[in-house]
Enzyme design. Structure first.
Site, PDB file in Angstrom:
ATOM      1  N   ILE A 249     -44.430   0.457   8.644  1.00 18.82           N
ATOM      2  CA  ILE A 249     -45.416   0.805   7.179  1.00 18.82           C
ATOM      3  C   ILE A 249     -46.665   0.189   7.364  1.00 18.82           C
ATOM      4  CG2 ILE A 249     -43.455   1.300   5.858  1.00 18.82           C
ATOM      5  CD1 ILE A 249     -43.963  -1.632   4.618  1.00 18.82           C
ATOM      6  N   ASP A 250     -46.946  -0.737   8.427  1.00 22.46           N
ATOM      7  CA  ASP A 250     -48.262  -1.696   8.477  1.00 22.46           C
ATOM      8  C   ASP A 250     -49.333  -0.789   9.367  1.00 22.46           C
ATOM      9  OD1 ASP A 250     -46.254  -3.590   7.576  1.00 22.46           O
ATOM     10  OD2 ASP A 250     -46.364  -4.793   9.331  1.00 22.46           O
TER      11      ASP A 250
ATOM     12  N   ARG B 286     -34.586  -8.381  14.744  1.00 23.34           N
ATOM     13  CA  ARG B 286     -35.710  -9.111  14.903  1.00 23.34           C
ATOM     14  C   ARG B 286     -35.523 -10.023  16.098  1.00 23.34           C
ATOM     15  NH1 ARG B 286     -40.080  -7.607  12.015  1.00 23.34           N
ATOM     16  NH2 ARG B 286     -39.910  -7.192   9.474  1.00 23.34           N
TER      17      ARG B 286
ATOM     18  N   ARG C 152     -30.470  17.420  17.131  1.00 21.89           N
ATOM     19  CA  ARG C 152     -30.375  18.853  16.840  1.00 21.89           C
ATOM     20  C   ARG C 152     -30.932  19.321  18.205  1.00 21.89           C
ATOM     21  NH1 ARG C 152     -31.826  23.499  13.998  1.00 21.89           N
ATOM     22  NH2 ARG C 152     -33.792  22.482  13.216  1.00 21.89           N
TER      23      ARG C 152
ATOM     24  N   GLY D 245     -47.253  -5.647   4.434  1.00 19.71           N
ATOM     25  CA  GLY D 245     -48.311  -5.492   5.450  1.00 19.71           C
ATOM     26  C   GLY D 245     -48.271  -6.732   6.377  1.00 19.71           C
TER      27      GLY D 245
HETATM   28  O1  F6P Z   1     -41.918  -4.060   9.412  1.00 20.59           O
HETATM   29  C1  F6P Z   1     -43.113  -4.658   8.799  1.00 20.59           C
HETATM   30  C2  F6P Z   1     -42.938  -5.418   7.416  1.00 20.59           C
HETATM   31  O2  F6P Z   1     -42.577  -4.614   6.682  1.00 20.59           O
HETATM   32  C3  F6P Z   1     -44.188  -6.174   7.286  1.00 20.59           C
HETATM   33  O3  F6P Z   1     -44.912  -5.202   6.042  1.00 20.59           O
HETATM   34  C4  F6P Z   1     -43.826  -7.174   6.392  1.00 20.59           C
HETATM   35  O4  F6P Z   1     -44.704  -8.439   6.262  1.00 20.59           O
HETATM   36  C5  F6P Z   1     -42.412  -7.719   7.171  1.00 20.59           C
HETATM   37  O5  F6P Z   1     -42.176  -6.763   7.710  1.00 20.59           O
HETATM   38  C6  F6P Z   1     -41.284  -8.084   6.224  1.00 20.59           C
HETATM   39  O6  F6P Z   1     -40.549  -8.573   7.149  1.00 20.59           O
HETATM   40  P1  F6P Z   1     -39.037  -8.923   6.969  1.00 20.59           P
HETATM   41  O7  F6P Z   1     -38.129  -7.686   6.698  1.00 20.59           O
HETATM   42  O8  F6P Z   1     -38.298  -9.914   7.858  1.00 20.59           O
HETATM   43  O9  F6P Z   1     -38.842  -9.805   5.449  1.00 20.59           O
END
Ligand code: F6P
Length: 318
Positions: free
Chosen positions: A126-127, A71, A24, A171
């Site tokens: 989230i970690d 990833r 926006r 985590g």
């Molecule tokens: O992105 C961080 C996370 O959610 C961690 O908390 C968790 O251990 C990991 O990714 C899980 O990874 P994946 O989505 O590859 O299973």
């Protein structure tokens, strides 16, 4: 200005909120926002889509990411830098905004800076494990998600006494999320990857909780010792069955909390303003509660261990 957004690594609640705010703002100022579908592999494969406000509006509060992530560490490959620069040049892209956690932000922004590609990194995981910032995007939402489950468990714990609840958070190998949840939920024990514990200590802790409070609540991080075994071991030690809940990926994909929506709005404004003013490389960091784009955070790789004082307080070790 033409900016491309890339998501790398695990998604987090609040990514879509950043996109909505940024689009926006940029469009109002006559700028263009693009998105790479599939992280850096997608970008290198020219999977680039225009991002418009009407497309994102229905998703701004939802978890996950409308842009697929990856990833796959493709930027490590030979010639990746030249390939990336060609893609950016062919699409007349001026700069990149990158969503990522610890694994992404510790290596990609310095790489892109060295390749001369303007980059702003947004700590999203989230970690809450990105060095240099007090708060990553998605962490607060993941805590709130856990409280919904724990509140439910506590309601039934009150109705049927004498039970042990074991709640496992995500985590990875970082205990920050489990520690925060354990403290916020007033758990009897927090089990984290970073701090070793004795089985006998945990057994006594749980037994005392049952005796004193009529229930026991243990929060464990998925990467801690015992995450896969405590549900079987605790009953052998205490004679009481364990009710275990694995929050799993549902915790990562929950809705964005109020706090994360505000952080997302701050990130969008800070990233846009920085790029407009010609900042070449930086990461959005919260310091003493205020968000700024910091260049020095590209060099900060050491994450402190989870707060030992909180850990001791939860576990009755003070
Ligand atoms: O992105 C961080 C996370 O959610 C961690 O908390 C968790 O251990 C990991 O990714 C899980 O990874 P994946 O989505 O590859 O299973």
């Amino acid at each position: 200005m033409r900016t491309v957004f890339v998501v790398s690594g695990g998604d987090a609640p609040g990514i879509n909120t950043v996109l909505g705010n940024y689009i926006r703002l940029a469009v109002q100022n006559g700028d263009t926002v693009l998105g790479a579908n599939g992280g850096f592999p997608g970008l290198l494969d020219n999977q680039i889509v225009p991002l418009t406000f009407d497309k994102i509006v229905p998703w701004t509060g939802r978890g996950g990411s409308i842009l697929a992530s990856s990833r796959d560490p493709v930027l490590n490959q030979a010639e990746a830098g030249e390939h990336l620069k060609t893609i950016l040049r062919d699409n007349a892209i001026d700069n990149i905004v990158l969503f990522g956690g610890n694994g992404t932000l510790r290596y990609i922004p310095p790489l892109l800076r060295d390749w001369g590609i303007p980059i702003i990194g947004l700590p999203t995981t989230i970690d809450n494990d990105v060095p240099g910032t007090e708060m990553t995007l998605g962490f607060d939402s993941a805590c709130n998600f856990a409280y919904h489950s724990i509140d439910g468990a506590m309601a039934t714990a009150h109705a049927l006494r004498g039970r042990i609840f074991l709640i496992e958070t995500l985590g990875g190998n970082c205990g920050n999320l489990a520690l925060a949840v354990a403290y916020g939920a007033d758990a009897h024990a927090a089990i984290l990857p970073e701090y070793p514990y004795e089985d006998l200590w945990l057994s006594e802790r749980v037994t005392n909780a049952l005796k004193n409070d009529g229930y026991a609540l243990v929060v464990i991080c998925e990467g801690a010792r015992g995450a896969r075994t405590l549900a079987d071991d605790i009953p052998k030690w205490t004679g009481t069955r364990v009710r275990d809940v694995r929050l799993g990926h549902a915790q990562r994909g929950g809705v964005a909390s109020h706090r994360d929506r505000v952080l997302a709005a701050d990130m969008a404004h800070a990233a846009y303003t920085a790029l407009k003013s010609g900042v070449q490389a930086g990461i959005a960091c919260v310091t003493n509660g205020t968000l700024t784009i910091r260049k020095d955070s590209l060099e900060q790789f050491n994450l402190p261990a989870p707060d030992r004082t909180l850990y001791n307080r939860i576990n009755g070790l003070e």
